[in-house]
Design a protein around this motif. Structure first.
Motif, PDB file in Angstrom:
ATOM      1  N   LEU A  58       0.829  -1.203   0.000  1.00 18.39           N
ATOM      2  CA  LEU A  58       0.000   0.000   0.000  1.00 18.39           C
ATOM      3  C   LEU A  58       0.865   1.255   0.000  1.00 18.39           C
TER       4      LEU A  58
ATOM      5  N   ARG B 293       2.511   1.602  -3.401  1.00 16.74           N
ATOM      6  CA  ARG B 293       1.518   2.030  -4.383  1.00 16.74           C
ATOM      7  C   ARG B 293       1.286   3.540  -4.288  1.00 16.74           C
ATOM      8  N   ARG B 294       1.152   4.041  -3.066  1.00 21.17           N
ATOM      9  CA  ARG B 294       0.942   5.482  -2.861  1.00 21.17           C
ATOM     10  C   ARG B 294       2.158   6.285  -3.325  1.00 21.17           C
TER      11      ARG B 294
ATOM     12  N   ASP C 237       2.189   6.305  -7.112  1.00 19.20           N
ATOM     13  CA  ASP C 237       1.145   7.187  -7.627  1.00 19.20           C
ATOM     14  C   ASP C 237       1.579   8.644  -7.569  1.00 19.20           C
TER      15      ASP C 237
ATOM     16  N   ALA D 128      -3.803   2.788  -7.019  1.00 14.73           N
ATOM     17  CA  ALA D 128      -4.784   2.461  -5.975  1.00 14.73           C
ATOM     18  C   ALA D 128      -6.166   2.255  -6.606  1.00 14.73           C
ATOM     19  N   GLU D 129      -6.500   3.098  -7.567  1.00 15.79           N
ATOM     20  CA  GLU D 129      -7.788   2.973  -8.251  1.00 15.79           C
ATOM     21  C   GLU D 129      -7.837   1.693  -9.084  1.00 15.79           C
TER      22      GLU D 129
ATOM     23  N   VAL E  97      -6.310  -1.113  -8.452  1.00 14.66           N
ATOM     24  CA  VAL E  97      -6.488  -2.231  -7.515  1.00 14.66           C
ATOM     25  C   VAL E  97      -7.939  -2.294  -7.049  1.00 14.66           C
ATOM     26  N   GLU E  98      -8.512  -1.151  -6.698  1.00 12.40           N
ATOM     27  CA  GLU E  98      -9.911  -1.130  -6.241  1.00 12.40           C
ATOM     28  C   GLU E  98     -10.852  -1.583  -7.354  1.00 12.40           C
TER      29      GLU E  98
ATOM     30  N   VAL F 299      -9.174  -5.815  -1.124  1.00 16.28           N
ATOM     31  CA  VAL F 299      -8.139  -4.771  -1.124  1.00 16.28           C
ATOM     32  C   VAL F 299      -7.362  -4.798   0.187  1.00 16.28           C
TER      33      VAL F 299
END
Length: 152
Positions: free
Chosen positions: A7, A10-11, A14, A97-98, A100-101, A143
């Protein structure tokens, strides 16, 4: 890598990618190799000599870049002959993140859809609102859990 590290990574990615998006120029119609070569005022023959190849092969390199068939090693050699570096960067079409969601919701819809279908066959169907709530709940769980099967 555990879920927390994934996580965080990923952030971070991004944020880095967001700063790059507006800075990257589009690829010139004639390709980068030819565009830079011409901007330097270098002839195709001189470019070929710098690479130790024939002029016709130098031309093939430029054509391979345009067609997308050039290898990364060949592109690096061409760039080096032009006094350039090659940077390869993947720019996701949407934030990671989007992505993955979205994938988690897709999986949840598939899984819940199968259950909903089975329940309907057994005359135990549930409302669309309940199904959507179940999908949302399962997607959040996927998630949070960092389901390893997310992309299978």
């Amino acid at each position: 890598m555990n879920q927390g590290q994934r996580l965080l990574r990923r952030r971070q990615l991004d944020r880095q990618i967001q700063t790059l998006k507006g800075l990257l120029p589009s690829t010139p119609e004639t390709g980068w190799v030819r565009t830079v070569r011409e901007a330097l005022g270098m002839s195709l023959a001189a470019f070929g000599r710098r690479l130790g190849i024939a002029q016709s092969t130098a031309h093939q390199i430029e054509q391979a870049e345009i067609s997308g068939s050039i290898t990364l090693n060949r592109l690096r050699a061409a760039a080096d002959a032009l006094g350039c570096d090659v940077s390869v960067v993947l720019i996701p079409r949407k934030p990671l993140a989007e992505a993955v969601e979205d994938r988690a919701f897709e999986l949840a819809r598939e899984r819940i859809g199968r259950v909903g279908h089975t329940m309907a066959l057994e005359s135990q169907s549930v409302s669309d609102a309940v199904l959507q709530e179940m999908i949302g709940s399962m997607a959040r769980e996927i998630v949070e859990r960092g389901d390893a099967r997310l992309w299978e």
